[in-house]
Design an enzyme around this catalytic site. Structure first.
Site, PDB file in Angstrom:
ATOM      1  N   ARG A  75       0.836  -1.210   0.000  1.00  0.00           N
ATOM      2  CA  ARG A  75       0.000   0.000   0.000  1.00  0.00           C
ATOM      3  C   ARG A  75       0.868   1.257   0.000  1.00  0.00           C
ATOM      4  O   ARG A  75       0.477   2.290  -0.548  1.00  0.00           O
ATOM      5  CB  ARG A  75      -0.974   0.005   1.185  1.00  0.00           C
ATOM      6  CG  ARG A  75      -0.316  -0.075   2.538  1.00  0.00           C
ATOM      7  CD  ARG A  75      -1.333   0.038   3.679  1.00  0.00           C
ATOM      8  NE  ARG A  75      -0.746  -0.406   4.931  1.00  0.00           N
ATOM      9  CZ  ARG A  75      -1.181  -0.047   6.125  1.00  0.00           C
ATOM     10  NH1 ARG A  75      -2.217   0.746   6.247  1.00  0.00           N
ATOM     11  NH2 ARG A  75      -0.597  -0.494   7.221  1.00  0.00           N
TER      12      ARG A  75
ATOM     13  N   GLU B  21     -19.303   3.998  -0.034  1.00  0.00           N
ATOM     14  CA  GLU B  21     -18.536   3.359  -1.103  1.00  0.00           C
ATOM     15  C   GLU B  21     -19.318   3.209  -2.408  1.00  0.00           C
ATOM     16  O   GLU B  21     -18.761   3.353  -3.498  1.00  0.00           O
ATOM     17  CB  GLU B  21     -18.038   1.978  -0.645  1.00  0.00           C
ATOM     18  CG  GLU B  21     -16.993   2.017   0.471  1.00  0.00           C
ATOM     19  CD  GLU B  21     -17.615   2.151   1.858  1.00  0.00           C
ATOM     20  OE1 GLU B  21     -18.867   2.127   1.962  1.00  0.00           O
ATOM     21  OE2 GLU B  21     -16.858   2.297   2.838  1.00  0.00           O
TER      22      GLU B  21
END
Lengths: 276, 310
Positions: free
Chosen positions: B9, B57
């Site tokens: 990440r 989302e």
């Protein structure tokens, strides 16, 4: 080009309604009720308010139109075909294999930017378009049409909040409040309460009108245009009649998604031409 | 000497800062977990290219799709479990179907949000995304792969799902290692058995290969970073030249890397496969290595499977 008058727009709306009923009759499939309730607003957008170029559907500075209640696409197809986005004969191919006029709107149809039909989603896309245009300092606006039943989708309110946060004064939503959805009235299935107050609470400027009254629609769109830089998204709550213009369809929920037979078709065309 | 370890990440976050400077159409659409998905650097460097829709989302996917129609290249960033399942239908309808240039970039793939428990562990994400037409599905194996593949999907015109993980993992590549979407990277050559892995599991494969080497077994290790489109040629080459394949993935055993490889093997009509993956069961709050152990994923088990392969 001179702007069309209310009377001219009423005539166009009548013509588009006839095309809608004809398309659905020929396809023996489709959604007449909501197409007819939304017809007046769709007409005002395409034939008066929006900057679009039928010969250049992807023109960068075009206004956008997102039919979030995608199942009523026959009214959008009728408008696009009449304006020349595609040959008018294509209007006879609704829901046929290989036709750009799919059962729900999709990106293969000239004049349509994004597929809709899964309720709530088109509205979020319209918000994204308005964000994209604003970030490029474009003057283009985004018009979107939602159903009142569609407002039961949670995503609608996520998107409404986003429009407030990003001050999308280039976004105009029309809620087609015909009070009917598949399983009954909206009050029976899931009460929407006061949709206008809900949108107001989400930071939107609200206009409560008769959504089948062309004069009111035009006046409202004129007012909205004067407030294009007030940092607020606009929501027109249009009270409408499902099946508007066809005697036996008006306010009858079962005409949500079925096609008329020959006799019904002829009656519908007569009702639309002569009134009732 | 201990290898350097960095989370994938982090590689994503660093590369996005560079990409955002090079291309002003690149946007990040966050859903309130930007910091842990490492988008905070981008946000600071390119505030005008950052949207945060909050804890929403589904809306993030729709907004990104709309933005893409105006020429933007949005990266929707969240955890893999939400970026695949919570947003699933929005990705299908508004991104994959119209083939819009939207990237779903997710951290916390697989069991890596280990102590968060089953709710946050993404074990179905790549399989679900693999099933959607037009979708490209990627999982990089280290920091450099994360950076290179982030750049690759930014340059690729179309929808893509890319999965990063939470924990620092060994850096196995360097700045000069090249990665191409859809082309497997051969991490180690070998001739007795082929180990095909992706993401954090590539290291497990390399560690197993080292142990096998000490026992006289030569193991090839394939980093199958793209599971869709799968590098069918490399799988076929493994079938033809080696015949014995072990797959390793931090993902449900159904519809992930192992399944994709088995599809090629089944159609080839030859070759054998032993799959390591999550045994179609949910995880729990536990150390990462324990979650893998409970599903039979250990270097020793991979070594034993290679030795006993029939």
């Amino acid at each position: 080009m001179k702007k069309k008058s209310v009377e001219e727009l009423k005539e166009i709306a009548k013509d588009l309604r006839k095309k809608v009923v004809t398309m659905i009759y020929e396809a023996q499939s489709g959604h007449p009720g909501g197409s007819l309730s939304a017809a007046d607003f769709v007409t005002a957008c395409y034939f008066r308010e929006m900057n679009v170029d039928p010969k250049n559907p992807k023109w960068e500075d075009r206004d956008r139109f997102v039919l979030s209640k995608g199942h009523v696409c026959p009214i959008q197809y009728a408008a696009l075909g009449t304006l020349g986005f595609f040959p008018a004969e294509k209007l006879h191919t609704l829901r046929q294999e290989g036709s750009p006029l799919q059962g729900h709107p999709n990106h293969h149809c000239p004049g349509i930017d994004i597929p809709t039909g899964s309720l709530g989603q088109g509205f979020a896309c319209a918000v994204g378009m308005a964000i994209g245009l604003k970030s490029d300092n474009k003057a283009a606006r985004v018009f979107t049409v939602l159903g009142d039943g569609e407002c039961q989708e949670g995503e609608v309110w996520e998107a409404a909040a986003t429009a407030n946060k990003y001050q999308l004064d280039n976004l105009i939503a029309f809620v087609d409040v015909n009070n009917l959805q598949i399983d009954g009235t909206t009050d029976e299935v899931m009460p929407n309460l006061d949709l206008g107050e809900k949108f107001r609470a989400f930071g939107w400027e609200i206009y409560n009108i008769d959504g089948n009254d062309m004069a009111q629609i035009v006046r409202t769109l004129d007012t909205i245009k004067m407030h294009s830089h007030d940092h607020k998204p606009k929501c027109i709550i249009g009270q409408t009649t499902k099946g508007k213009g066809v005697s036996y369809m008006e306010n009858v929920g079962s005409w949500h998604g079925v096609a008329p037979n020959k006799e019904e078709y002829e009656q519908a065309m007569k009702d639309l031409e002569e009134g009732f | 000497m201990e290898k350097k370890a960095i989370a994938t990440r982090n590689g994503f976050g660093e590369e996005m800062i560079l990409l955002g400077a090079e291309n002003k159409n690149i946007f990040i659409v966050d859903a309130d977990i930007g910091k842990s998905c490492r988008t905070d650097g981008f946000t600071k460097a390119h505030p005008a290219q950052h949207i945060n829709v909050g804890i929403a989302e589904q809306n993030a996917a729709g907004v990104a799709a709309g933005m893409a129609t105006t020429g933007k290249i949005p990266f929707v960033v969240t955890y893999a479990v939400f970026g695949s399942l919570r947003m699933c239908e929005m990705i299908r309808q508004e991104i994959a179907y119209p083939r819009l240039n939207v990237k779903i970039a997710c951290s916390h793939g697989g069991f890596t949000p280990a102590n968060d428990g089953a709710s946050h562990q993404a074990i179905e994400d790549m399989g679900v995304m693999r099933t959607i037409p037009n979708m490209t599905v990627i999982m990089p194996a280290d920091y450099w792969a994360a950076r290179k593949l982030t750049r690759a999907i930014a340059e690729y015109d179309g929808p893509a799902f890319i999965r990063f993980t939470r924990d620092a993992i060994p850096v196995i590549y360097d700045e000069n290692t090249e990665f191409t979407i859809g082309k497997a990277h051969i991490a180690r050559e070998g001739s007795d058995i082929a180990i095909i892995a992706n993401g954090d599991m590539v290291c497990y494969g390399l560690d197993a290969a080292k142990k096998l080497e000490a026992e006289g077994i030569s193991a090839k290790v394939v980093d199958m970073h793209t599971i869709k489109p799968l590098d069918v040629d490399v799988v076929k080459d493994c079938i033809e030249k080696i015949g014995k394949i072990i797959t390793i993935e931090d993902h449900n055993i159904i519809n992930g890397l192992g399944s994709a490889v088995c599809e090629v093997v089944a159609e080839a009509g030859k070759g054998k496969v032993k799959r390591f993956g999550i045994q179609d069961q949910f995880g729990e709050s536990a150390p990462y290595h324990r979650l893998l152990e409970k599903n039979g994923i250990t270097v020793d088990a991979i070594v034993a499977a290679a030795k006993n392969f029939r």
